[in-house]
Design a protein around this motif. Structure first.
Motif, mmCIF file in Angstrom:
data_model
loop_
_atom_site.group_PDB
_atom_site.id
_atom_site.type_symbol
_atom_site.label_atom_id
_atom_site.label_comp_id
_atom_site.label_asym_id
_atom_site.label_seq_id
_atom_site.Cartn_x
_atom_site.Cartn_y
_atom_site.Cartn_z
ATOM 1 N N MET A 1 -29.438 -6.695 1.041
ATOM 2 C CA MET A 1 -29.763 -5.521 1.886
ATOM 3 C C MET A 1 -28.959 -4.329 1.393
ATOM 4 S SD MET A 1 -29.669 -5.198 6.039
ATOM 5 C CE MET A 1 -27.926 -5.551 6.143
ATOM 6 N N GLY A 2 -29.619 -3.203 1.102
ATOM 7 C CA GLY A 2 -28.946 -2.022 0.593
ATOM 8 C C GLY A 2 -28.180 -1.285 1.669
ATOM 9 N N GLU A 3 -27.372 -0.333 1.195
ATOM 10 C CA GLU A 3 -26.571 0.467 2.125
ATOM 11 C C GLU A 3 -27.479 1.417 2.910
ATOM 12 O OE1 GLU A 3 -23.682 3.728 0.960
ATOM 13 O OE2 GLU A 3 -22.290 2.067 1.332
ATOM 14 N N LEU A 4 -27.095 1.680 4.141
ATOM 15 C CA LEU A 4 -27.883 2.553 5.020
ATOM 16 C C LEU A 4 -27.942 3.963 4.435
ATOM 17 C CD1 LEU A 4 -29.169 2.058 7.875
ATOM 18 C CD2 LEU A 4 -27.156 3.187 8.821
ATOM 19 N N PRO A 5 -29.118 4.607 4.417
ATOM 20 C CA PRO A 5 -29.196 5.990 3.922
ATOM 21 C C PRO A 5 -28.434 6.942 4.839
ATOM 22 C CG PRO A 5 -31.275 5.322 4.932
ATOM 23 C CD PRO A 5 -30.431 4.087 4.836
ATOM 24 N N ILE A 49 -17.720 5.371 13.883
ATOM 25 C CA ILE A 49 -18.962 5.130 13.145
ATOM 26 C C ILE A 49 -19.812 6.395 13.113
ATOM 27 C CG2 ILE A 49 -21.181 3.913 13.222
ATOM 28 C CD1 ILE A 49 -19.649 1.460 14.299
ATOM 29 N N VAL A 50 -19.948 7.038 14.295
ATOM 30 C CA VAL A 50 -20.791 8.236 14.401
ATOM 31 C C VAL A 50 -20.201 9.406 13.619
ATOM 32 C CG1 VAL A 50 -21.642 9.991 16.013
ATOM 33 C CG2 VAL A 50 -21.833 7.572 16.599
ATOM 34 N N GLN A 51 -18.906 9.663 13.810
ATOM 35 C CA GLN A 51 -18.289 10.801 13.130
ATOM 36 C C GLN A 51 -18.252 10.611 11.615
ATOM 37 O OE1 GLN A 51 -14.505 11.294 15.179
ATOM 38 N NE2 GLN A 51 -15.431 12.628 16.719
ATOM 39 N N ASN A 52 -17.999 9.389 11.177
ATOM 40 C CA ASN A 52 -18.008 9.118 9.740
ATOM 41 C C ASN A 52 -19.405 9.313 9.160
ATOM 42 O OD1 ASN A 52 -15.302 8.499 9.668
ATOM 43 N ND2 ASN A 52 -15.591 6.277 9.814
ATOM 44 N N TYR A 53 -20.426 8.832 9.893
ATOM 45 C CA TYR A 53 -21.797 8.961 9.394
ATOM 46 C C TYR A 53 -22.198 10.434 9.300
ATOM 47 C CZ TYR A 53 -26.718 8.038 8.634
ATOM 48 O OH TYR A 53 -27.978 8.003 8.076
ATOM 49 N N ARG A 54 -21.799 11.208 10.310
ATOM 50 C CA ARG A 54 -22.120 12.645 10.268
ATOM 51 C C ARG A 54 -21.420 13.340 9.107
ATOM 52 N NH1 ARG A 54 -21.639 13.774 16.834
ATOM 53 N NH2 ARG A 54 -23.741 13.023 17.359
ATOM 54 N N ALA A 55 -20.292 12.782 8.675
ATOM 55 C CA ALA A 55 -19.551 13.345 7.538
ATOM 56 C C ALA A 55 -20.040 12.784 6.205
ATOM 57 C CB ALA A 55 -18.061 13.059 7.704
ATOM 58 N N GLY A 56 -21.077 11.922 6.268
ATOM 59 C CA GLY A 56 -21.649 11.372 5.051
ATOM 60 C C GLY A 56 -21.043 10.056 4.611
ATOM 61 N N VAL A 57 -20.218 9.449 5.476
ATOM 62 C CA VAL A 57 -19.577 8.169 5.147
ATOM 63 C C VAL A 57 -20.232 7.067 5.972
ATOM 64 C CG1 VAL A 57 -17.426 6.862 5.092
ATOM 65 C CG2 VAL A 57 -17.398 9.338 4.653
ATOM 66 N N VAL A 58 -20.862 6.102 5.294
ATOM 67 C CA VAL A 58 -21.553 5.007 5.979
ATOM 68 C C VAL A 58 -20.601 3.823 6.139
ATOM 69 C CG1 VAL A 58 -23.504 3.409 5.921
ATOM 70 C CG2 VAL A 58 -23.761 5.735 5.026
ATOM 71 N N THR A 59 -20.464 3.337 7.362
ATOM 72 C CA THR A 59 -19.642 2.153 7.611
ATOM 73 C C THR A 59 -20.254 0.962 6.883
ATOM 74 O OG1 THR A 59 -19.033 3.013 9.798
ATOM 75 C CG2 THR A 59 -18.673 0.657 9.401
ATOM 76 N N PRO A 60 -19.483 0.270 6.053
ATOM 77 C CA PRO A 60 -20.037 -0.847 5.262
ATOM 78 C C PRO A 60 -20.690 -1.919 6.130
ATOM 79 C CG PRO A 60 -17.826 -0.280 4.503
ATOM 80 C CD PRO A 60 -18.051 0.501 5.765
ATOM 81 N N GLY A 61 -21.884 -2.348 5.718
ATOM 82 C CA GLY A 61 -22.572 -3.448 6.381
ATOM 83 C C GLY A 61 -23.309 -3.087 7.654
ATOM 84 N N ILE A 62 -23.276 -1.817 8.067
ATOM 85 C CA ILE A 62 -23.919 -1.434 9.331
ATOM 86 C C ILE A 62 -25.429 -1.296 9.144
ATOM 87 C CG2 ILE A 62 -23.729 1.072 9.033
ATOM 88 C CD1 ILE A 62 -23.009 1.261 12.006
ATOM 89 N N THR A 63 -26.186 -1.715 10.158
ATOM 90 C CA THR A 63 -27.643 -1.583 10.126
ATOM 91 C C THR A 63 -28.055 -0.330 10.901
ATOM 92 O OG1 THR A 63 -27.994 -2.838 12.165
ATOM 93 C CG2 THR A 63 -27.848 -4.094 10.098
ATOM 94 N N GLU A 64 -29.327 0.036 10.779
ATOM 95 C CA GLU A 64 -29.808 1.224 11.484
ATOM 96 C C GLU A 64 -29.734 1.029 12.996
ATOM 97 O OE1 GLU A 64 -33.704 4.189 11.830
ATOM 98 O OE2 GLU A 64 -33.562 2.744 10.176
ATOM 99 N N ASP A 65 -30.098 -0.171 13.472
ATOM 100 C CA ASP A 65 -30.014 -0.439 14.913
ATOM 101 C C ASP A 65 -28.576 -0.344 15.405
ATOM 102 O OD1 ASP A 65 -32.706 -0.771 15.303
ATOM 103 O OD2 ASP A 65 -32.670 -2.959 15.086
ATOM 104 N N GLN A 66 -27.624 -0.828 14.621
ATOM 105 C CA GLN A 66 -26.208 -0.753 15.000
ATOM 106 C C GLN A 66 -25.727 0.698 15.010
ATOM 107 O OE1 GLN A 66 -24.672 -3.426 12.000
ATOM 108 N NE2 GLN A 66 -24.479 -5.132 13.451
#
Length: 321
Positions: A1-5, A49-66
């Motif tokens: 499974m690839g990394e979340l976009p 998780i949210v703040q990192n994602y907004r900054a362009g950093v994806v938490t490793p192993g996280i799915t879109e539903d998570q």
């Protein structure tokens, strides 16, 4: 499974907010009482998780539903404009359990003046916390302003309840059962504008479609507060109109006459059942990210927007809840 976009737009709700059903699904998630059971560590994890994602950093192993789950956990506990953690009973996820208890007691103990005063005071104190916690904008409000608004709103609500109670003294008992609803509806018209008076003085932030802040608008604040008042009154109708009709019938039956102690918990249960559906559905009456045409804004702000962003015709704002 690839990394979340990194192009999933978690700035907006997961479901289409231009439709009532999309907003309803959103608010069923936001007002879920189970969010109250989350620990501080779980809330902080979701915020990271949210703040990192907004900054362009994806938490490793996280799915879109998570990711979406983390976004809704974050939204349930933190103010959208200030980023502050909202006090537990001020969160929208506390609306059903808190209102179920308070409204049930208001509808049960409506006959005597001391209990009317007490439960109206409890209700308006709770509403004051909710209205402040879910205000729009990030403009600070002083302790003095907050205290003045709270005292004025609570006094107005109690006075309304007592006035209506005296007017219905000689009317059929069933009419008296609806006094709490009338008092709550009137008090919402007092409490919400008073607790959000700072917005009416300095305005709330308005943005373009991309979220770029364009200024502060009192006109938008008035529109947003009006929408919240309507939503709150509609929210109270099923919970405060249906149970009295049912209880008025049940109290004439032998079952409740022999077990009067069942009256209060039964009333609370009926109110809770109504609120589980009424709370999210009435929050969904208007979009959380409301819009207003630039032509309806204050002349100064309108001129400023036309000068800096001449292509902008509609601006957006957080109406609060």
């Amino acid at each position: 499974m690839g990394e979340l976009p990194v192009d999933i737009n978690i700035q907006e709700p997961r479901w289409d907010q231009s439709t009532f059903m999309g907003r309803a699904r959103h608010f069923f998630t936001v007002t879920d009482p189970r969010n109250l059971l989350l620990s501080g560590a779980q809330l902080e994890a979701s915020r990271n998780i949210v703040q990192n994602y907004r900054a362009g950093v994806v938490t490793p192993g996280i799915t879109e539903d998570q990711l979406w789950r983390a976004k809704y956990v974050y939204d349930s506990a933190f103010h959208p404009d200030t980023g502050e953690k909202v006090v537990l009973i001020g969160r929208m996820s506390a609306q059903v359990p808190m209102n179920m208890t308070i409204t049930g007691c208001m509808l049960t103990f409506y006959r005597k003046t001391p209990t009317v005063v007490f439960w109206q005071w409890v209700n308006q104190s709770f509403n004051a916390i909710v209205n402040y916690s879910n205000r729009s904008g990030d403009a600070p409000i002083t302790v003095r302003q907050l205290g003045t608004a709270y005292v004025s709103a609570t006094t107005g609500a109690v006075a309304t309840a007592l006035g209506l109670k005296s007017l219905t003294k000689h009317l059929p008992p069933l009419v008296g059962r609806f006094v709490p609803f009338a008092a709550v509806a009137a008090a919402n018209c007092i409490n919400i504008p008073l607790m959000r008076q700072r917005e009416l003085q300095v305005g709330i932030p308005v943005t373009d479609e991309a979220g770029q802040r364009l200024g502060y608008s009192v006109t938008a604040a008035k529109q947003g507060i009006f929408q919240v008042v309507i939503s709150r009154i509609c929210m109270a109708i099923p919970a405060m109109a249906i149970p009295p009709l049912i209880m008025d019938t049940l109290e004439k039956k032998d079952f409740l006459k022999r077990r009067p102690w069942l009256g209060a918990p039964l009333q609370v249960g009926l109110v809770g059942f109504c609120l589980v559906f009424a709370t999210p559905l009435c929050c969904a009456l208007f979009p959380q990210k409301s819009s207003i045409h630039v032509s309806k804004l204050e002349p100064e702000l309108r001129a400023q927007i036309h000068e800096q962003n001449p292509s902008v015709e509609v601006v957006y704002y957080n109406k609060g809840l």
